[in-house]
Design a protein around this motif. Structure first.
Motif, PDB file in Angstrom:
ATOM      1  N   SER A   1       0.263  52.761  62.809  1.00  8.85           N
ATOM      2  CA  SER A   1      -0.334  52.580  63.825  1.00  8.85           C
ATOM      3  C   SER A   1       0.109  53.524  64.947  1.00  8.85           C
ATOM      4  O   SER A   1      -0.290  54.544  65.406  1.00  8.85           O
ATOM      5  CB  SER A   1      -0.326  51.240  64.719  1.00  8.85           C
ATOM      6  OG  SER A   1      -0.924  50.719  63.967  1.00  8.85           O
TER       7      SER A   1
ATOM      8  N   TRP B   1      -1.000  57.290  66.078  1.00  9.85           N
ATOM      9  CA  TRP B   1      -0.957  57.298  67.965  1.00  9.85           C
ATOM     10  C   TRP B   1      -0.715  58.260  68.190  1.00  9.85           C
ATOM     11  O   TRP B   1      -0.318  59.065  69.064  1.00  9.85           O
ATOM     12  CB  TRP B   1      -0.191  56.432  68.315  1.00  9.85           C
ATOM     13  CG  TRP B   1       0.266  56.462  69.770  1.00  9.85           C
ATOM     14  CD1 TRP B   1      -0.835  56.794  70.987  1.00  9.85           C
ATOM     15  CD2 TRP B   1       1.334  55.991  70.580  1.00  9.85           C
ATOM     16  NE1 TRP B   1      -0.510  56.867  71.687  1.00  9.85           N
ATOM     17  CE2 TRP B   1       0.820  56.253  71.890  1.00  9.85           C
ATOM     18  CE3 TRP B   1       2.120  56.099  70.622  1.00  9.85           C
ATOM     19  CZ2 TRP B   1       1.921  56.730  72.604  1.00  9.85           C
ATOM     20  CZ3 TRP B   1       3.020  55.894  71.450  1.00  9.85           C
ATOM     21  CH2 TRP B   1       3.070  56.374  72.479  1.00  9.85           C
TER      22      TRP B   1
ATOM     23  N   SER C   1      -4.163  60.250  68.470  1.00  8.95           N
ATOM     24  CA  SER C   1      -4.724  60.646  69.291  1.00  8.95           C
ATOM     25  C   SER C   1      -4.051  59.961  70.589  1.00  8.95           C
ATOM     26  O   SER C   1      -3.857  60.150  71.122  1.00  8.95           O
ATOM     27  CB  SER C   1      -5.151  58.819  68.840  1.00  8.95           C
ATOM     28  OG  SER C   1      -3.860  57.852  69.330  1.00  8.95           O
ATOM     29  N   TRP C   2      -2.812  61.000  69.958  1.00  9.11           N
ATOM     30  CA  TRP C   2      -1.661  61.224  71.282  1.00  9.11           C
ATOM     31  C   TRP C   2      -2.401  61.863  72.508  1.00  9.11           C
ATOM     32  O   TRP C   2      -2.552  62.020  73.833  1.00  9.11           O
ATOM     33  CB  TRP C   2      -0.381  61.887  70.666  1.00  9.11           C
ATOM     34  CG  TRP C   2       0.251  62.648  71.847  1.00  9.11           C
ATOM     35  CD1 TRP C   2       0.273  63.467  72.431  1.00  9.11           C
ATOM     36  CD2 TRP C   2       1.902  61.534  72.223  1.00  9.11           C
ATOM     37  NE1 TRP C   2       1.274  63.352  73.258  1.00  9.11           N
ATOM     38  CE2 TRP C   2       2.403  62.578  73.253  1.00  9.11           C
ATOM     39  CE3 TRP C   2       1.666  60.339  71.991  1.00  9.11           C
ATOM     40  CZ2 TRP C   2       3.677  61.891  74.178  1.00  9.11           C
ATOM     41  CZ3 TRP C   2       2.842  59.714  72.757  1.00  9.11           C
ATOM     42  CH2 TRP C   2       3.479  60.593  73.341  1.00  9.11           C
TER      43      TRP C   2
ATOM     44  N   ASP D   1      -5.185  53.484  68.242  1.00  8.89           N
ATOM     45  CA  ASP D   1      -4.052  52.956  67.793  1.00  8.89           C
ATOM     46  C   ASP D   1      -2.468  52.535  68.555  1.00  8.89           C
ATOM     47  O   ASP D   1      -1.725  51.779  67.300  1.00  8.89           O
ATOM     48  CB  ASP D   1      -3.486  55.015  67.094  1.00  8.89           C
ATOM     49  CG  ASP D   1      -4.803  55.130  66.271  1.00  8.89           C
ATOM     50  OD1 ASP D   1      -5.223  54.725  65.530  1.00  8.89           O
ATOM     51  OD2 ASP D   1      -5.023  56.229  66.432  1.00  8.89           O
ATOM     52  N   LEU D   2      -2.650  52.989  69.672  1.00 10.26           N
ATOM     53  CA  LEU D   2      -1.780  52.622  70.638  1.00 10.26           C
ATOM     54  C   LEU D   2      -1.970  51.252  70.306  1.00 10.26           C
ATOM     55  O   LEU D   2      -0.978  50.190  70.283  1.00 10.26           O
ATOM     56  CB  LEU D   2      -1.466  53.103  71.655  1.00 10.26           C
ATOM     57  CG  LEU D   2      -0.117  52.508  72.677  1.00 10.26           C
ATOM     58  CD1 LEU D   2       1.162  52.282  72.281  1.00 10.26           C
ATOM     59  CD2 LEU D   2      -0.294  52.393  74.270  1.00 10.26           C
TER      60      LEU D   2
END
Length: 176
Positions: A121, A125, A129-130, A140-141
């Motif tokens: 994850s 992240w 998904s950053w 993801d966070l």
């Protein structure tokens, strides 16, 4: 002469019985374990059965996904590493998710499985998904934060870890 039926049972607590709140606390992580286990098993199987995902290029491939997020990720070097062998990276993520999901769901080496889930994850992240804005749109966070209680507590009930612990306790007690 009267006969009675013995109604007391062994309690896992040192001071005997506890109320329903204590039971709720014992089982509190079980829904999280089931959710994360099933979700990661599904994610791994979904990737393994999607022929487009495992390709180095093309629509829906892991290679295209990595190329798309490379410039917006927190750690572009991690994406570059994945781009050296996109198919291998796709299989590593899929099998990693599957192993983490199975370990978490059945409660075998739960802390290790949860650590693996947290690392997967975290890496997703920091890469995929950053760039989500606002940050809480990236799931993801949230998954990373969900893994932390299982890393810390493991699977104390309804797990192979608990069964193994109980068996070890019984064996060590029998020889004393």
């Amino acid at each position: 002469m009267t006969h009675s039926i013995r109604t007391d049972t062994h309690s896992p607590y040192l001071d005997g019985g506890r109320d329903w709140r204590d039971s709720a606390v014992r089982y509190a992580l079980l829904p999280l374990r089931v959710f994360l286990g099933v979700t990661f098993i599904y994610a791994g199987l979904d990737k393994l059965t999607d022929s487009a995902f495992m390709k180095a290029s093309g629509s829906g491939s892991v290679g295209d996904l990595m190329r798309t997020v490379r410039d917006s990720s927190a750690i572009p070097a991690l994406v570059d590493l994945a781009l050296k062998n996109p198919s291998g990276f796709g299989y590593a993520i899929a099998f990693g998710e599957l192993a983490v999901g199975i370990g978490t769901l059945i409660g075998l080496l739960t802390r290790l499985a949860a650590l693996g889930g947290a690392l997967i994850s975290l890496s997703l992240w920091l890469t995929v998904s950053w760039a989500s804005d606002p940050y809480y749109y990236g799931n993801d966070l949230a998954y990373l934060m969900a893994w932390i209680p299982l890393v810390l507590a493991g699977a104390p009930v309804l797990s192979l870890d608990a069964a193994i612990r109980s068996r070890r306790r019984q064996r060590s007690g029998a020889y004393r």
